[in-house]
Design an enzyme around this catalytic site. Structure first.
Site, PDB file in Angstrom:
ATOM      1  N   TYR B 154      41.993  41.588  38.750  1.00  0.00           N
ATOM      2  CA  TYR B 154      41.698  41.459  40.183  1.00  0.00           C
ATOM      3  C   TYR B 154      40.224  41.750  40.471  1.00  0.00           C
ATOM      4  O   TYR B 154      39.560  41.009  41.211  1.00  0.00           O
ATOM      5  CB  TYR B 154      42.594  42.417  40.959  1.00  0.00           C
ATOM      6  CG  TYR B 154      42.423  42.369  42.460  1.00  0.00           C
ATOM      7  CD1 TYR B 154      42.888  41.289  43.200  1.00  0.00           C
ATOM      8  CD2 TYR B 154      41.815  43.420  43.151  1.00  0.00           C
ATOM      9  CE1 TYR B 154      42.739  41.250  44.583  1.00  0.00           C
ATOM     10  CE2 TYR B 154      41.662  43.388  44.528  1.00  0.00           C
ATOM     11  CZ  TYR B 154      42.127  42.306  45.241  1.00  0.00           C
ATOM     12  OH  TYR B 154      41.977  42.272  46.607  1.00  0.00           O
ATOM     13  N   SER B 157      37.967  38.941  39.503  1.00  0.00           N
ATOM     14  CA  SER B 157      38.029  37.796  40.430  1.00  0.00           C
ATOM     15  C   SER B 157      37.255  38.096  41.711  1.00  0.00           C
ATOM     16  O   SER B 157      36.563  37.229  42.247  1.00  0.00           O
ATOM     17  CB  SER B 157      39.486  37.429  40.748  1.00  0.00           C
ATOM     18  OG  SER B 157      40.073  38.366  41.627  1.00  0.00           O
ATOM     19  N   LYS B 158      37.363  39.323  42.191  1.00  0.00           N
ATOM     20  CA  LYS B 158      36.673  39.653  43.447  1.00  0.00           C
ATOM     21  C   LYS B 158      35.160  39.823  43.234  1.00  0.00           C
ATOM     22  O   LYS B 158      34.371  39.611  44.157  1.00  0.00           O
ATOM     23  CB  LYS B 158      37.287  40.912  44.070  1.00  0.00           C
ATOM     24  CG  LYS B 158      38.698  40.662  44.627  1.00  0.00           C
ATOM     25  CD  LYS B 158      38.706  39.581  45.703  1.00  0.00           C
ATOM     26  CE  LYS B 158      40.052  39.393  46.362  1.00  0.00           C
ATOM     27  NZ  LYS B 158      40.053  38.310  47.371  1.00  0.00           N
TER      28      LYS B 158
END
Lengths: 79, 246
Positions: B154, B157-158
């Site tokens: 996560y 991706s951010k």
């Protein structure tokens, strides 16, 4: 022929150059005016003028005036 | 504040997206509201239209599926050739520790959180370039800046969302299109409500304002970035985290 002239005008408008420069052999970045930003403007002008939506792959492939005509045939634009 | 503006918001059915949808409607925008769950926005869209007298078009598609995005934009452009605001909010998370992380996890999360954002920006920017006007807001996360235990996929991706925001801001500034990211901290959403109370307590210790954020507080920042109040703000990452440290 009508669409060829129409396309030529769009190229000239996007690059801010005279229509006489727009020939089949004109390729991406062969003139300083056809840079990536002008290319983005060109795509939006073509989409608007012919009422089509060009696929990302074709945006990248549109590397010359001749190629642009070939690509546009896929979108039922006749030359 | 957004009268005569056309906005697209992804992932609107709940949480931060729903609050952004609400505040944009309240401020007069015409909205194309997306979610992946069919029917999830039908009722709420009608409610917002009645409440604020604006138009909300529910649009159901998966931002990670290029064909679906293309189809959606054909529909959007048939209604309006003017797109002023794009909020890329739709996102997913798969949490796992390093030894258990798989390529498949990365593919799934990046397909939505990163490629989904790019898909949306590619189409929306065409209309914005033509009109020489636009504001794109990408929802990143504090996790994308600082990383977090068990959130390798996560956070990557951010972090990518921040990188692509800064790069596209540079590319699109010539067309008067601003691109910014919001990096929320711990926000009280259906996603975070599932966490155990002990985990929440731990997070709370690291927030100097001693409380979790509300989705509306993120939405207010999205409104700022969408409106002309932020006319000279581009390529920035706005933290909305109550002074949180990770």
């Amino acid at each position: 022929m009508e669409n060829e002239l129409k396309l030529k005008k769009l190229f000239a408008e996007a690059f801010g150059v005279d229509e006489s420069i727009i020939v089949d052999e004109l390729t991406y970045k062969s003139i300083e005016q056809w840079d990536s930003l002008a290319h983005m403007i060109l795509i939006t002008l073509i989409e608007e003028a012919f009422n089509i939506m060009i696929e990302t792959e074709d945006v990248i492939d549109m590397s010359s005036f001749l190629k642009a005509k070939e690509i546009l045939k896929k979108y039922k634009v006749e030359f | 504040m957004l009268h005569d503006k056309y906005a697209i918001i992804t992932g609107c059915a709940q949480g931060i997206g729903k609050s952004i949808l609400d505040i944009f409607a309240k401020n007069g925008a015409t909205i194309f509201a997306n979610d992946i769950v069919h029917g999830s926005l039908d009722e709420y869209s009608c409610l917002l239209e009645q409440k604020y007298g604006t138009k909300v078009y529910p649009m159901y598609f998966d931002v990670s599926k290029k064909d679906e995005v293309r189809e959606a934009f054909i529909n959007i452009f048939s209604i309006s050739k003017q797109i002023d605001i794009l909020v890329n909010n739709a996102g997913i998370s798969i949490d796992s520790l390093l030894p258990f992380v798989t390529q498949d996890m990365f593919n799934k999360v990046f397909e939505t959180n990163v490629f989904g954002v790019i898909n949306m920006m590619q189409y929306a920017s065409k209309a914005m370039i033509k009109n020489k006007y636009g504001s794109i807001i990408n929802i990143s996360s504090i996790i994308g800046i600082h990383g977090n235990y068990g959130q390798l996929v996560y956070s990557s991706s951010k972090a990518a969302v921040i990188g692509l925001t800064k790069s596209t801001a540079k590319e699109l500034s010539n067309f008067n299109i601003r691109v910014n990211a919001i990096a929320p901290g711990f926000i009280d959403t259906p996603m975070t409500q599932k966490l155990s109370s002990s985990i929440k307590e731990n997070y709370l210790k690291n927030i100097k304002m001693h409380r979790f954020g509300d989705t509306e507080e993120v939405a207010k920042c999205a409104l700022f970035l969408a409106s002309n109040l932020s006319s000279y703000v581009s390529g920035s990452v706005l933290g909305v985290d109550g002074c949180m440290s990770i």
